[in-house]
Design a protein around this motif. Structure first.
Motif, short mmCIF file in Angstrom:
data_model
loop_
_atom_site.label_atom_id
_atom_site.label_comp_id
_atom_site.label_asym_id
_atom_site.label_seq_id
_atom_site.Cartn_x
_atom_site.Cartn_y
_atom_site.Cartn_z
N ARG A 104 -17.40 16.83 9.93
CA ARG A 104 -18.65 16.81 10.43
C ARG A 104 -19.57 15.67 10.07
N ARG A 105 -20.13 14.95 10.54
CA ARG A 105 -21.24 13.94 9.91
C ARG A 105 -22.74 14.37 9.39
N ASN A 106 -22.88 14.13 8.36
CA ASN A 106 -24.22 14.59 7.95
C ASN A 106 -25.16 13.90 8.26
N GLU A 107 -26.01 14.17 9.26
CA GLU A 107 -26.98 13.63 9.97
C GLU A 107 -27.95 13.17 9.03
N THR A 108 -28.46 13.83 7.90
CA THR A 108 -29.45 13.58 6.73
C THR A 108 -29.01 12.41 5.97
N SER A 109 -27.71 12.01 6.08
CA SER A 109 -27.53 10.80 5.26
C SER A 109 -27.99 9.51 5.84
N PRO A 110 -28.58 8.65 4.98
CA PRO A 110 -29.09 7.44 5.50
C PRO A 110 -27.75 6.44 5.86
N THR A 116 -20.79 1.20 6.62
CA THR A 116 -20.75 0.83 5.27
C THR A 116 -19.40 0.91 4.76
N PHE A 117 -18.99 0.49 3.63
CA PHE A 117 -17.70 0.58 2.94
C PHE A 117 -17.54 2.25 2.81
N ASN A 118 -18.74 3.11 2.75
CA ASN A 118 -18.68 4.62 2.64
C ASN A 118 -17.95 5.16 3.87
N TYR A 119 -16.72 4.99 4.09
CA TYR A 119 -16.02 5.26 5.25
C TYR A 119 -15.11 6.07 4.99
N GLY A 120 -14.88 6.83 4.01
CA GLY A 120 -13.82 7.94 3.58
C GLY A 120 -13.66 9.09 4.70
N ASP A 121 -14.81 9.63 5.07
CA ASP A 121 -14.68 10.69 6.19
C ASP A 121 -13.78 10.39 7.47
N SER A 122 -14.11 9.22 7.89
CA SER A 122 -13.50 8.41 9.07
C SER A 122 -12.09 8.36 8.84
N ILE A 123 -11.67 7.76 7.74
CA ILE A 123 -10.27 7.51 7.48
C ILE A 123 -9.63 8.86 7.47
N LEU A 124 -10.13 9.60 6.68
CA LEU A 124 -9.41 11.00 6.61
C LEU A 124 -9.40 11.74 8.15
N ALA A 125 -10.32 11.59 8.94
CA ALA A 125 -10.19 12.24 10.28
C ALA A 125 -9.19 11.46 11.00
N LYS A 126 -9.17 10.05 10.82
CA LYS A 126 -8.26 9.39 11.69
C LYS A 126 -6.97 9.74 11.37
N ARG A 127 -6.59 9.92 10.06
CA ARG A 127 -5.35 10.46 9.48
C ARG A 127 -4.91 11.53 10.18
N GLN A 128 -5.75 12.45 10.09
CA GLN A 128 -5.51 13.87 10.52
C GLN A 128 -5.13 13.84 12.07
N ALA A 129 -6.00 13.12 13.02
CA ALA A 129 -5.77 12.92 14.36
C ALA A 129 -4.62 12.38 14.64
#
Length: 148
Positions: A104-110, A116-129
Motif C-alpha cells: 500500500r501507498r502511504n498517502e501521508t508521506s510527502p 524520488t530515489f525512495n522507490y523500494g516499495d515499487s521495486i518490491l511490488a514489481k518483482r512480486q508481480a
C-alpha cells in the motif's frame, strides 16, 4: 559515472525521470524536465546549470535510436543510465496483465507524489508481480483507494 555520496545516494533524497528515446531524441523532454525540477525544488535541490548539455552528450554517445534514458539527480550528482524499452516488445502481445498490489501507498508521506530515489516499495511490488506473471502492479493507498 562519477558518484559523490550525498543524501541522495546514502538516504534516498534525490529524484529521477525515465524518458523514452525514439529515433535518437528524448520524448517529451520539456515535460520530464518540469516534473524533475518540481520534485527537486520540493526536496531543496537544484539542477546543475549544464545538466541539459550533459544529457545531450549522453544521448549522442549512444549508438542506438530507440531506448530509455534515466536521469538521476541529487544534491551533488547528475547521472544518466540507459536500458532497453521494455514496452516496445509488448506491441506484439494480445494484452497487458495488471493486478492490485498487496503493498500500500502511504498517502501521508510527502514523497509519495514525487519520483524520488525512495522507490523500494515499487521495486518490491514489481518483482512480486513479475513472479506472478503480472506486467504491472496497481497500488492503493492505506484507505484502499486506487493511487496509480
Amino acid at each position: 559515472m562519477n558518484l559523490i555520496l550525498d543524501d541522495g545516494y546514502q538516504f534516498g533524497l534525490g529524484a529521477f525521470e525515465t524518458i523514452p528515446v525514439y529515433q535518437g531524441r528524448p520524448v517529451w523532454l520539456e515535460a520530464h524536465e518540469r516534473r524533475l525540477r518540481h520534485t527537486l525544488d520540493y526536496l531543496g535541490i537544484g539542477l546543475p546549470f549544464d545538466w541539459k548539455n550533459r544529457l545531450w552528450e549522453y544521448v549522442h554517445s549512444m549508438d542506438k535510436e530507440d531506448w530509455v534514458l534515466k536521469a538521476l539527480a541529487s544534491d551533488k550528482n547528475i547521472n544518466f543510465t540507459s536500458r532497453a524499452n521494455l514496452y516496445a516488445s509488448m506491441t506484439n502481445r494480445p494484452g497487458y496483465v495488471i493486478a492490485l498490489s498487496s503493498i500500500r501507498r502511504n498517502e501521508t508521506s510527502p514523497l509519495v507524489r514525487h519520483k524520488t530515489f525512495n522507490y523500494g516499495d515499487s521495486i518490491l511490488a514489481k518483482r512480486q508481480a513479475r513472479a506472478e506473471g503480472i506486467d504491472e502492479p496497481i497500488f492503493c493507498n492505506m484507505q484502499g483507494q486506487l493511487t496509480e
